[in-house]
Design an enzyme around this catalytic site. Structure first.
Site, PDB file in Angstrom:
ATOM      1  N   ARG A  43       0.809  -1.228   0.000  1.00 25.97           N
ATOM      2  CA  ARG A  43       0.000   0.000   0.000  1.00 25.97           C
ATOM      3  C   ARG A  43       0.838   1.272   0.000  1.00 25.97           C
ATOM      4  O   ARG A  43       0.403   2.294   0.526  1.00 25.97           O
ATOM      5  CB  ARG A  43      -0.959   0.014   1.214  1.00 25.97           C
ATOM      6  CG  ARG A  43      -1.954  -1.118   1.231  1.00 25.97           C
ATOM      7  CD  ARG A  43      -3.244  -0.688   0.587  1.00 25.97           C
ATOM      8  NE  ARG A  43      -4.174  -1.797   0.544  1.00 25.97           N
ATOM      9  CZ  ARG A  43      -5.414  -1.755   0.975  1.00 25.97           C
ATOM     10  NH1 ARG A  43      -5.869  -0.639   1.492  1.00 25.97           N
ATOM     11  NH2 ARG A  43      -6.196  -2.786   0.870  1.00 25.97           N
ATOM     12  N   ARG A  47      -3.328   5.984   0.597  1.00 23.78           N
ATOM     13  CA  ARG A  47      -3.784   7.259   1.151  1.00 23.78           C
ATOM     14  C   ARG A  47      -2.768   8.016   2.001  1.00 23.78           C
ATOM     15  O   ARG A  47      -2.982   9.166   2.337  1.00 23.78           O
ATOM     16  CB  ARG A  47      -5.073   7.032   1.954  1.00 23.78           C
ATOM     17  CG  ARG A  47      -6.277   6.786   1.054  1.00 23.78           C
ATOM     18  CD  ARG A  47      -7.464   6.303   1.842  1.00 23.78           C
ATOM     19  NE  ARG A  47      -7.199   4.970   2.367  1.00 23.78           N
ATOM     20  CZ  ARG A  47      -7.968   4.345   3.262  1.00 23.78           C
ATOM     21  NH1 ARG A  47      -9.030   4.940   3.741  1.00 23.78           N
ATOM     22  NH2 ARG A  47      -7.659   3.131   3.673  1.00 23.78           N
ATOM     23  N   ARG A  56      -6.986  11.135  -6.183  1.00 24.84           N
ATOM     24  CA  ARG A  56      -8.218  10.532  -5.668  1.00 24.84           C
ATOM     25  C   ARG A  56      -9.340  11.566  -5.494  1.00 24.84           C
ATOM     26  O   ARG A  56     -10.522  11.219  -5.549  1.00 24.84           O
ATOM     27  CB  ARG A  56      -7.872   9.853  -4.337  1.00 24.84           C
ATOM     28  CG  ARG A  56      -8.941   9.070  -3.662  1.00 24.84           C
ATOM     29  CD  ARG A  56      -9.290   7.800  -4.389  1.00 24.84           C
ATOM     30  NE  ARG A  56     -10.361   7.138  -3.668  1.00 24.84           N
ATOM     31  CZ  ARG A  56     -11.611   7.556  -3.674  1.00 24.84           C
ATOM     32  NH1 ARG A  56     -11.958   8.596  -4.398  1.00 24.84           N
ATOM     33  NH2 ARG A  56     -12.534   6.919  -2.976  1.00 24.84           N
ATOM     34  N   ASP A  92      -6.574  -3.009  -7.428  1.00 23.66           N
ATOM     35  CA  ASP A  92      -7.139  -3.567  -6.199  1.00 23.66           C
ATOM     36  C   ASP A  92      -7.420  -5.039  -6.478  1.00 23.66           C
ATOM     37  O   ASP A  92      -7.652  -5.421  -7.627  1.00 23.66           O
ATOM     38  CB  ASP A  92      -8.429  -2.837  -5.815  1.00 23.66           C
ATOM     39  CG  ASP A  92      -8.900  -3.237  -4.416  1.00 23.66           C
ATOM     40  OD1 ASP A  92      -8.314  -2.761  -3.439  1.00 23.66           O
ATOM     41  OD2 ASP A  92      -9.833  -4.062  -4.305  1.00 23.66           O
ATOM     42  N   TYR A 167     -14.879 -11.895   0.261  1.00 26.81           N
ATOM     43  CA  TYR A 167     -15.645 -10.690  -0.137  1.00 26.81           C
ATOM     44  C   TYR A 167     -16.926 -11.097  -0.866  1.00 26.81           C
ATOM     45  O   TYR A 167     -17.991 -10.513  -0.644  1.00 26.81           O
ATOM     46  CB  TYR A 167     -14.800  -9.762  -1.014  1.00 26.81           C
ATOM     47  CG  TYR A 167     -13.754  -9.015  -0.209  1.00 26.81           C
ATOM     48  CD1 TYR A 167     -14.131  -8.053   0.733  1.00 26.81           C
ATOM     49  CD2 TYR A 167     -12.399  -9.274  -0.353  1.00 26.81           C
ATOM     50  CE1 TYR A 167     -13.185  -7.385   1.494  1.00 26.81           C
ATOM     51  CE2 TYR A 167     -11.448  -8.608   0.402  1.00 26.81           C
ATOM     52  CZ  TYR A 167     -11.853  -7.670   1.327  1.00 26.81           C
ATOM     53  OH  TYR A 167     -10.913  -7.017   2.089  1.00 26.81           O
TER      54      TYR A 167
HETATM   55  O1  1CP Z   1       0.349   0.809  -3.345  1.00 29.47           O
HETATM   56  C1  1CP Z   1      -0.552   0.008  -3.147  1.00 29.47           C
HETATM   57  O2  1CP Z   1      -0.299  -1.112  -2.642  1.00 29.47           O
HETATM   58  C2  1CP Z   1      -1.947   0.347  -3.497  1.00 29.47           C
HETATM   59  C3  1CP Z   1      -2.626  -0.614  -4.430  1.00 29.47           C
HETATM   60  C4  1CP Z   1      -3.603  -1.530  -3.724  1.00 29.47           C
HETATM   61  C5  1CP Z   1      -3.384  -2.873  -3.351  1.00 29.47           C
HETATM   62  C6  1CP Z   1      -2.094  -3.670  -3.453  1.00 29.47           C
HETATM   63  C7  1CP Z   1      -4.936  -1.212  -3.380  1.00 29.47           C
HETATM   64  C8  1CP Z   1      -5.605   0.098  -3.612  1.00 29.47           C
HETATM   65  N1  1CP Z   1      -5.534  -2.339  -2.887  1.00 29.47           N
HETATM   66  C9  1CP Z   1      -4.609  -3.359  -2.835  1.00 29.47           C
HETATM   67  C10 1CP Z   1      -4.821  -4.750  -2.427  1.00 29.47           C
HETATM   68  C11 1CP Z   1      -5.971  -5.062  -1.542  1.00 29.47           C
HETATM   69  N2  1CP Z   1      -7.260  -4.589  -1.598  1.00 29.47           N
HETATM   70  C12 1CP Z   1      -5.925  -6.040  -0.528  1.00 29.47           C
HETATM   71  C13 1CP Z   1      -4.718  -6.885  -0.220  1.00 29.47           C
HETATM   72  C14 1CP Z   1      -3.734  -6.114   0.609  1.00 29.47           C
HETATM   73  C15 1CP Z   1      -4.139  -5.906   2.033  1.00 29.47           C
HETATM   74  O3  1CP Z   1      -4.395  -6.895   2.728  1.00 29.47           O
HETATM   75  O4  1CP Z   1      -4.131  -4.745   2.453  1.00 29.47           O
HETATM   76  C16 1CP Z   1      -7.192  -6.117   0.069  1.00 29.47           C
HETATM   77  C17 1CP Z   1      -7.621  -7.023   1.204  1.00 29.47           C
HETATM   78  C18 1CP Z   1      -8.028  -5.201  -0.615  1.00 29.47           C
HETATM   79  C19 1CP Z   1      -9.464  -4.953  -0.386  1.00 29.47           C
HETATM   80  C20 1CP Z   1      -9.696  -3.525  -0.054  1.00 29.47           C
HETATM   81  N3  1CP Z   1      -9.764  -2.539  -1.003  1.00 29.47           N
HETATM   82  C21 1CP Z   1      -9.801  -2.937   1.219  1.00 29.47           C
HETATM   83  C22 1CP Z   1      -9.741  -3.667   2.558  1.00 29.47           C
HETATM   84  C23 1CP Z   1     -11.120  -3.817   3.145  1.00 29.47           C
HETATM   85  C24 1CP Z   1     -11.160  -4.775   4.339  1.00 29.47           C
HETATM   86  O5  1CP Z   1     -11.650  -5.909   4.158  1.00 29.47           O
HETATM   87  O6  1CP Z   1     -10.694  -4.403   5.418  1.00 29.47           O
HETATM   88  C25 1CP Z   1      -9.957  -1.553   1.021  1.00 29.47           C
HETATM   89  C26 1CP Z   1     -10.130  -0.484   2.060  1.00 29.47           C
HETATM   90  C27 1CP Z   1      -9.928  -1.319  -0.392  1.00 29.47           C
HETATM   91  C28 1CP Z   1      -9.983  -0.016  -1.102  1.00 29.47           C
HETATM   92  C29 1CP Z   1      -8.638   0.450  -1.543  1.00 29.47           C
HETATM   93  N4  1CP Z   1      -7.826  -0.252  -2.411  1.00 29.47           N
HETATM   94  C30 1CP Z   1      -6.689   0.475  -2.672  1.00 29.47           C
HETATM   95  C31 1CP Z   1      -6.769   1.701  -1.913  1.00 29.47           C
HETATM   96  C32 1CP Z   1      -5.736   2.798  -1.920  1.00 29.47           C
HETATM   97  C33 1CP Z   1      -7.987   1.678  -1.207  1.00 29.47           C
HETATM   98  C34 1CP Z   1      -8.487   2.762  -0.248  1.00 29.47           C
HETATM   99  C35 1CP Z   1      -9.752   3.411  -0.672  1.00 29.47           C
HETATM  100  C36 1CP Z   1      -9.697   4.507  -1.714  1.00 29.47           C
HETATM  101  O7  1CP Z   1      -8.699   5.216  -1.874  1.00 29.47           O
HETATM  102  O8  1CP Z   1     -10.749   4.700  -2.351  1.00 29.47           O
END
Ligand code: 1CP
Length: 370
Positions: A43, A47, A56, A92, A167
């Site tokens: 990540r 953010r 964003r 994602d 999910y």
């Molecule tokens: O630099 C980076 O790594 C950003 C790219 C990235 C990656 C590798 C994003 C963008 N998502 C992910 C993978 C991801 N998404 C995982 C695996 C990694 C981890 O365990 O953290 C998972 C479980 C998700 C699912 C997801 N998408 C969540 C978690 C929800 C939960 O179950 O707790 C969330 C909050 C998102 C939204 C998301 N994806 C990415 C970002 C930057 C965001 C935040 C929201 C946004 O900016 O709108």
């Protein structure tokens, strides 16, 4: 497996991959000696970075992912700002599901939410039709843009079958994954079919990224740590083995990561990845003891430690380096960067990891960093 590969299997641009073959990240993942321990952050493009927040503010997550220019810009920002040894594609884990036509939304402050959660066999049809080239061409296009721009390896990724199933079944984020586990116990055949279809989605997506030029691949099986070892081996491992098997001919190093997987590590090692991601709960020397000799590890500073004063971050990071040892270690956090993390802390961490000398630390018997 029930999918057909429809990706055009062209060779990635050769000159760049020759140059990158010696990159510290790729050498460490293969267990080869390195001049310095490579470091990147899960990540890292999220953010915590003002560059991401600015983009964003103009576009939502899926809009960014579907715009190669924006996705590339967001991917590159942390490489420039932090000096990390790898970029991770901005995307994602739910992107292939949405591209397959599943009605899915990323709700701010919540995460992925699915309008009609998975209930029965009929829900498998949409997954089976997923073709990255037709349904998500923007991903390969972003990868191609990035490999032209970057001088560090690009990591491609996909969600692990258990995490994506959770999910789909829960309909959104869950702490207990109760419905998922209930389905697994009560309808194991259906669960196996779902995981096998999700494994095929991961394979298609990962192959498309590698063939477009990604130099390493990570499988984010983030929530698999809720399982006991026997259930993991029975219900998740077979689909996971099929994923790494189906990637082997690409000769691209692979990382398998999950959270809270201390009791699963030795079994996860049997999935066939080159490296295992370890969260902060297991000291790196203990993790190594549970894995085959020489298997590469990635991690594992507690992301919350990054919110503490620098001296604390420094001490904990040095301990990770010391316990992991000089060979086959990719420094990372134990899970994703928290949004409230100061990027300056991450930048200082990169300098600390790059300056760390294992030999000197051993000789003086203290934790030394240049
Ligand atoms: O630099 C980076 O790594 C950003 C790219 C990235 C990656 C590798 C994003 C963008 N998502 C992910 C993978 C991801 N998404 C995982 C695996 C990694 C981890 O365990 O953290 C998972 C479980 C998700 C699912 C997801 N998408 C969540 C978690 C929800 C939960 O179950 O707790 C969330 C909050 C998102 C939204 C998301 N994806 C990415 C970002 C930057 C965001 C935040 C929201 C946004 O900016 O709108």
């Amino acid at each position: 497996m029930s999918f057909q590969l429809a990706v055009s299997e062209t060779t990635p641009a050769l000159p760049k991959s020759f140059e990158l073959a010696d990159a510290p990240l790729l050498r460490a993942l293969r267990g080869l000696p390195v001049d310095h321990t490579p470091v990147w952050f899960m990540r890292q493009a999220g953010r915590s970075l003002s560059e991401y927040r600015a983009v964003r503010a103009r576009a939502n997550l899926f809009e960014i992912v579907r715009s190669p220019d924006l996705a590339a810009e967001v991917t590159i920002a942390p490489v420039k700002r932090l000096g990390v040894d790898a970029a991770i594609l901005f995307s994602d884990i739910t992107v292939p599901l949405a591209a397959a036509g599943i009605d899915l939304e990323i709700v701010p402050g919540v995460g992925p939410v699915i309008a009609r959660p998975f209930r029965d066999r009929r829900d498998l049809e949409r997954l089976r039709s997923f073709r990255p080239e037709r349904d998500a061409p923007y991903v390969a296009e972003t990868v191609r843009l990035l490999v032209r721009e970057l001088d560090v390896p690009l990591i491609g990724f996909a969600g692990g079958p258990f995490t994506l199933a959770s999910y789909l079944i829960e309909g959104g984020p869950s702490k207990t994954h109760a419905r998922t586990r209930a389905l697994m116990y009560s309808q194991p055949d259906l669960f196996r079919e779902l995981l096998s279809d999700l494994a095929a989605v991961a394979v298609a997506s990962l192959r498309a990224q590698a063939l477009a030029g990604a130099s390493a691949l990570q499988l984010f099986e983030s929530w698999v740590g809720v399982l006991d070892p026997a259930s993991f081996s029975r219900h998740v491992l077979p689909a996971t083995i099929s994923i790494f098997d189906a990637l082997r001919d690409l000769d691209v190093p692979t990382i398998y990561f999950g959270v809270g997987t201390g009791e699963l590590l030795s079994r996860m090692a049997g999935a066939g990845s080159d490296a295992l991601g370890v969260d902060w709960r297991v000291p790196m020397d203990a993790a190594r003891a549970r894995l085959p000799t020489g298997m590469a590890v990635q991690g594992n500073l507690d992301p919350v430690a990054c919110l503490a004063p620098w001296q604390v971050v420094r001490e904990q990071a040095l301990e990770v380096l010391r316990l992991a040892g000089p060979r086959g270690h990719v420094f990372n956090l134990g899970h994703g960067v928290l949004p409230e993390t100061d990027p300056e802390t991450l930048r200082r961490l990169v300098d600390l990891v790059h300056g760390y000398e294992h030999r000197r630390a051993r000789l003086t018997g203290t934790l030394v960093a240049r």
